[in-house]
Write a protein that holds these residues in place. Sequence first.
Motif, PDB file in Angstrom:
ATOM      1  N   ARG A 113      66.092  88.216  46.381  1.00  7.85           N
ATOM      2  CA  ARG A 113      66.680  89.052  47.434  1.00  7.85           C
ATOM      3  C   ARG A 113      65.611  89.455  48.452  1.00  7.85           C
ATOM      4  NH1 ARG A 113      69.934  91.533  44.456  1.00  7.85           N
ATOM      5  NH2 ARG A 113      68.447  92.989  43.546  1.00  7.85           N
TER       6      ARG A 113
ATOM      7  N   ARG B 136      70.303  81.606  44.751  1.00  9.81           N
ATOM      8  CA  ARG B 136      71.131  81.759  43.544  1.00  9.81           C
ATOM      9  C   ARG B 136      70.807  80.686  42.509  1.00  9.81           C
ATOM     10  NH1 ARG B 136      75.054  83.603  47.131  1.00  9.81           N
ATOM     11  NH2 ARG B 136      75.819  81.521  47.566  1.00  9.81           N
TER      12      ARG B 136
ATOM     13  N   ASP C  53      69.608  81.294  38.742  1.00  8.98           N
ATOM     14  CA  ASP C  53      70.417  80.840  37.609  1.00  8.98           C
ATOM     15  C   ASP C  53      69.833  79.645  36.859  1.00  8.98           C
ATOM     16  OD1 ASP C  53      72.265  82.839  38.121  1.00  8.98           O
ATOM     17  OD2 ASP C  53      73.498  81.548  39.400  1.00  8.98           O
TER      18      ASP C  53
ATOM     19  N   GLN D   7      70.932  81.425  50.854  1.00  8.46           N
ATOM     20  CA  GLN D   7      71.343  82.330  49.776  1.00  8.46           C
ATOM     21  C   GLN D   7      71.775  81.536  48.548  1.00  8.46           C
ATOM     22  OE1 GLN D   7      74.264  84.856  51.758  1.00  8.46           O
ATOM     23  NE2 GLN D   7      72.806  86.548  51.693  1.00  8.46           N
ATOM     24  N   ASP D   8      72.457  80.426  48.781  1.00  7.80           N
ATOM     25  CA  ASP D   8      72.877  79.584  47.665  1.00  7.80           C
ATOM     26  C   ASP D   8      71.661  78.975  46.964  1.00  7.80           C
ATOM     27  OD1 ASP D   8      75.051  78.455  46.121  1.00  7.80           O
ATOM     28  OD2 ASP D   8      74.491  76.529  47.002  1.00  7.80           O
TER      29      ASP D   8
ATOM     30  N   ALA E  58      66.363  87.842  40.471  1.00  6.68           N
ATOM     31  CA  ALA E  58      67.312  88.239  41.514  1.00  6.68           C
ATOM     32  C   ALA E  58      66.668  89.208  42.503  1.00  6.68           C
ATOM     33  CB  ALA E  58      68.562  88.858  40.890  1.00  6.68           C
TER      34      ALA E  58
END
Length: 188
Positions: free
Chosen positions: A170, A91, A95, A87-88, A166
């Motif tokens: 996901r 991210r 980003d 998940q990191d 995002a």
Amino acid sequence: MTSLRADAAARRALILDAADHVFGQHGVTAPLDLVVERAQVGRATLYRNFPDRAALIEALLQRTVDRIRRHVAELGERDDALFELLQDMARRIIDSPALADYWRAVHPDDPTVKVARETVRGLLEAPIQRAIAAGLCRPDLSSTDISLISGMLGAALRGKTRDERAVLARRALQLLRGGLQGNLGAEA
């Protein structure tokens, strides 16, 4: 002397933050003057810390590896650490799309990227083994699969905006989690 070192470290971190933002907005070929402007430092300060664009990008890659190392340590012995780390990774792709794209696009034999990839694989070895031992993922998963998983998450780079990335990240995580679990759900 210590306060001078702290100031220099703070300026270096400020430049890296600015570069991460600028490259995320404009790509890794963005003019370095945008980094200088965002960091509110002089050009001499930028070049004293990073003699060229390659050194700046290398430092950003190393900072990413260091973040993964810290995150692995923070998660400790958690059985689900692998999934938190994935998940990191997602991210970071959301980003910092330009840096993520650079990481994927550079030739695998580039010495800096090769060391970074090997380090990340090594960092994820224990979380993978814990997830397998806990029955959270398929037993044939290995750290060499991390490049493939990263590539799958990298599909989120197709999103033109942060929100689009995002949504794609996901969905990629949902599909990956199912694939990593394999037939575990059918056995229960």
